[in-house]
Design a protein around this motif. Sequence first.
Motif, PDB file in Angstrom:
ATOM      1  N   UNK A 189       1.015 -11.524  -6.299  1.00 30.57           N
ATOM      2  CA  UNK A 189       0.857 -12.635  -5.358  1.00 30.57           C
ATOM      3  C   UNK A 189      -0.569 -12.718  -4.805  1.00 30.57           C
ATOM      4  N   UNK A 190      -1.496 -11.927  -5.386  1.00 31.72           N
ATOM      5  CA  UNK A 190      -2.890 -12.022  -4.928  1.00 31.72           C
ATOM      6  C   UNK A 190      -3.369 -13.463  -5.044  1.00 31.72           C
ATOM      7  N   UNK A 191      -4.220 -13.821  -4.062  1.00 33.12           N
ATOM      8  CA  UNK A 191      -4.719 -15.197  -4.053  1.00 33.12           C
ATOM      9  C   UNK A 191      -6.246 -15.219  -4.112  1.00 33.12           C
ATOM     10  N   UNK A 192      -6.797 -16.263  -4.684  1.00 32.49           N
ATOM     11  CA  UNK A 192      -8.232 -16.495  -4.657  1.00 32.49           C
ATOM     12  C   UNK A 192      -8.589 -17.193  -3.345  1.00 32.49           C
ATOM     13  N   UNK A 193      -9.862 -17.211  -3.013  1.00 31.30           N
ATOM     14  CA  UNK A 193     -10.295 -17.899  -1.795  1.00 31.30           C
ATOM     15  C   UNK A 193      -9.924 -19.377  -1.849  1.00 31.30           C
ATOM     16  N   UNK A 194      -9.825 -19.910  -3.060  1.00 34.80           N
ATOM     17  CA  UNK A 194      -9.480 -21.322  -3.218  1.00 34.80           C
ATOM     18  C   UNK A 194      -8.013 -21.584  -2.896  1.00 34.80           C
ATOM     19  N   UNK A 195      -7.219 -20.513  -2.767  1.00 33.85           N
ATOM     20  CA  UNK A 195      -5.793 -20.676  -2.549  1.00 33.85           C
ATOM     21  C   UNK A 195      -5.005 -20.601  -3.847  1.00 33.85           C
ATOM     22  N   UNK A 196      -5.716 -20.673  -4.977  1.00 38.21           N
ATOM     23  CA  UNK A 196      -5.047 -20.537  -6.276  1.00 38.21           C
ATOM     24  C   UNK A 196      -4.532 -19.115  -6.434  1.00 38.21           C
ATOM     25  N   UNK A 197      -3.474 -18.941  -7.242  1.00 35.66           N
ATOM     26  CA  UNK A 197      -3.050 -17.576  -7.552  1.00 35.66           C
ATOM     27  C   UNK A 197      -4.187 -16.851  -8.261  1.00 35.66           C
ATOM     28  N   UNK A 198      -4.309 -15.538  -8.010  1.00 34.20           N
ATOM     29  CA  UNK A 198      -5.457 -14.802  -8.547  1.00 34.20           C
ATOM     30  C   UNK A 198      -5.545 -14.889 -10.066  1.00 34.20           C
ATOM     31  N   UNK A 199      -4.381 -14.839 -10.741  1.00 30.53           N
ATOM     32  CA  UNK A 199      -4.435 -14.771 -12.206  1.00 30.53           C
ATOM     33  C   UNK A 199      -5.056 -16.024 -12.831  1.00 30.53           C
ATOM     34  N   UNK A 200      -5.216 -17.092 -12.053  1.00 32.08           N
ATOM     35  CA  UNK A 200      -5.896 -18.266 -12.613  1.00 32.08           C
ATOM     36  C   UNK A 200      -7.352 -17.935 -12.967  1.00 32.08           C
ATOM     37  N   UNK A 201      -7.944 -17.005 -12.205  1.00 35.00           N
ATOM     38  CA  UNK A 201      -9.346 -16.648 -12.438  1.00 35.00           C
ATOM     39  C   UNK A 201      -9.588 -16.015 -13.815  1.00 35.00           C
ATOM     40  N   UNK A 202      -8.849 -14.948 -14.162  1.00 42.39           N
ATOM     41  CA  UNK A 202      -9.088 -14.397 -15.506  1.00 42.39           C
ATOM     42  C   UNK A 202      -8.807 -15.401 -16.625  1.00 42.39           C
ATOM     43  N   UNK A 203      -7.865 -16.295 -16.411  1.00 39.62           N
ATOM     44  CA  UNK A 203      -7.584 -17.291 -17.456  1.00 39.62           C
ATOM     45  C   UNK A 203      -8.783 -18.237 -17.620  1.00 39.62           C
ATOM     46  N   UNK A 204      -9.369 -18.641 -16.486  1.00 42.95           N
ATOM     47  CA  UNK A 204     -10.547 -19.508 -16.546  1.00 42.95           C
ATOM     48  C   UNK A 204     -11.708 -18.794 -17.235  1.00 42.95           C
ATOM     49  N   UNK A 205     -11.853 -17.512 -16.917  1.00 44.94           N
ATOM     50  CA  UNK A 205     -12.922 -16.729 -17.544  1.00 44.94           C
ATOM     51  C   UNK A 205     -12.711 -16.704 -19.059  1.00 44.94           C
ATOM     52  N   UNK A 206     -11.467 -16.490 -19.456  1.00 44.15           N
ATOM     53  CA  UNK A 206     -11.156 -16.505 -20.889  1.00 44.15           C
ATOM     54  C   UNK A 206     -11.478 -17.878 -21.473  1.00 44.15           C
ATOM     55  N   UNK A 207     -11.179 -18.918 -20.706  1.00 46.88           N
ATOM     56  CA  UNK A 207     -11.454 -20.287 -21.154  1.00 46.88           C
ATOM     57  C   UNK A 207     -12.941 -20.499 -21.408  1.00 46.88           C
ATOM     58  N   UNK A 208     -13.762 -20.009 -20.497  1.00 40.04           N
ATOM     59  CA  UNK A 208     -15.217 -20.136 -20.672  1.00 40.04           C
ATOM     60  C   UNK A 208     -15.645 -19.476 -21.983  1.00 40.04           C
ATOM     61  N   UNK A 209     -15.020 -18.335 -22.274  1.00 42.85           N
ATOM     62  CA  UNK A 209     -15.414 -17.596 -23.481  1.00 42.85           C
ATOM     63  C   UNK A 209     -14.922 -18.276 -24.763  1.00 42.85           C
TER      64      UNK A 209
END
Length: 696
Positions: A36-56
């Motif tokens: 349930x970790x959250x990003x500062x944006x309010x998004x669930x934390x796991x959205x971040x690694x997915x975006x990073x993967x997307x960039x790659x």
Amino acid sequence: MLRQYELLEKVRAYDPDADEALINRAYVFSMKAHGSQKRASGDPYYSHPIEVAGILTDLHLDEETIVTAILHDTIEDTVATPEEIERLFGENVARLVDGVTKLSKIEAQSENQRAAENLRKFLLAMSGDIRVLLVKLADRLHNMRTLHFIKSEEKRRRIARETMDIYAPLAERIGMYEFMTEMQTLAFRELEPDAYASIAKRLEQLHRGEGDLIERIGRGLKAHLEANGIEAEVQGREKHPYSIWRKMAERHVSFEQLSDVMAFRAVVGSTEDCYRTLGLIHQRWPMVPGRFKDFISTPKRNGYRSIHTTVIHDEQMRIEIQIRTSDMHATAEQGVAAHWAYKVGVPEEATDAHPWISDLVEILDHAASAEELLEHTRMALYQDRIFAFTPKGELIQLPKGATPVDFAYAVHTDLGDQTVGAKINGRVMPLRTPLENGDQVEILVSKAQHPQPTWLSFVVTGKARAKIRRFVKSKEREETVALGRKIFDEIVQRLPAPLGWEAMAEALRRLHLHEDAELMEAIALKRVSDVAVMEALMPGSTTRDGVKPPPQRRAISIKGLTPGVAFQLAECCHPIPGDRIVGLRREGEGIEVHTIGCDGLADGIDADWVDLAWGDESDGGTARLCVVIRNEPGALATMAGIMGSHGANIVSMEQTARDGSFHTFHLDIEVHDVQHLMRIIAALRATEIVSSAERL
Ligand code: MN
């Protein structure tokens, strides 16, 4: 927010054989781990690694890299363990995730901005597998894209600063210019919000004012090339706000004065076409001198190839143009990653790349172990560098062969100046010890210490060398002035009357000097003769009746002395040009020049010995002779006549012994050099009345 199936599609688009199950497993693992970790944006934390993967995926990276991106924060931020990751995703992914985690840890230590440059290189050298670095850069890019969600301004600025200092240059270093530009733009917006806003506004106005200027110029460029038989893809853009700002700062000009805010790129079919395009452009528009660079014949170290030129387009508008082939373009935009992608998909052109990149790719393929890989990578990048640590763990980058003194000066000038000793890895070692990679160096200091001239024989960094030289020079000038003052006092004693209180000022004026110290220096360095000084102080003082002018000092030059160092020919041995000589240097005094066989050298144990030789134009010196002549009428006159016929001036003569029919004289005579003296001695010995003639 990127969805799981979107990510999969992106990967499949360039790698149809990718292991979907593996990627899905990583997705689920990461989602569960971050819970349930959250990003500062309010998004669930796991959205971040997915975006990073997307960039790659935009860089067409292989599935292991994509999976690593998805898992990159699990070890650091969740209860997941490396063992778990290895079991579920294999050894390679585990190693890559471990690498990214380690990079994050090093990064957390970087407080000191000055260390940033070192840290950046250290990161790069330590990255081993370049994919670790790519994941880290994509991670940072995504964090920068979402930076504005962070509430604390201080934290935002710190992250932006770090991006500017470490990650953007790192991206540049491996040729990831798109990453670099975006990071710089985002960081600049955070760090200099006013400057950013005003530049963005001006760029907007420029658009409005001149319509589709960029497009118009671009079309004209393309048409000009096509008319001459070159098929080119022409893109035009404004420069990025940060690069505009940097130029404004570098050149101290305002936005209005900055004429080249537009850049164009012509992508052509072949290398030959690049040069033909260049020719066509320079024929049509005058080039701006000093802005032409050919990175095709001499690629940048990261493999970047392109021709850059700036021309004066119509109406004094400067535009920058880059010319390259599409292959060069791919490398330029994605750097190392482009070559990684080639390996997975299209292997074309990989061998044609700059050796640095092909080496790296080669090493990635063939290295047997992580250590070997790391060793190779580091060697390829930093053959000529070493890294040493301060006791606090700060990293100092030095050239190979650097010593503790170089280290001390690299840390701080004061530290260098006060160095008296050094502990390397806890042991006191000589200051001339070359440091090795990873050494921990503690500098021992004393406030009473000064930079030592002897350090110059072993330091390797320009900074250390310059600081030591500067100190030695100023110290030497002090000593020279002090010596000059001593000689000056003697000269004043020889004047026929006490000096008037304005005599000094008058003398300086007559000698075209500005201050006392200058005169003292000139005296010590024998740039001005005693007579000239006396005449300047008291005109007529040396030509009065009864005052014999003292012998004029002649030109003397000595090799082996730092220019500007005062020297004296020793009184004990009276060296003359041609003698083998050595210098004794004592603190607070000039250099005393002795002949190599002089007995006076025995007193020189405490002094620094300086190897010296006579300068080519040296002429003249005073030699001391002991001559024994028979006690006969006219004998003295005969001796004086020999001196005269050889052009040697007798400065002084003293009878030291009278032994029956022989008289012993000590003479000081002025001669040109040793050969001159030898001829005189030979002539004396050949004379009947002379029973012996020796140099003293
Ligand atoms: Mn992250």
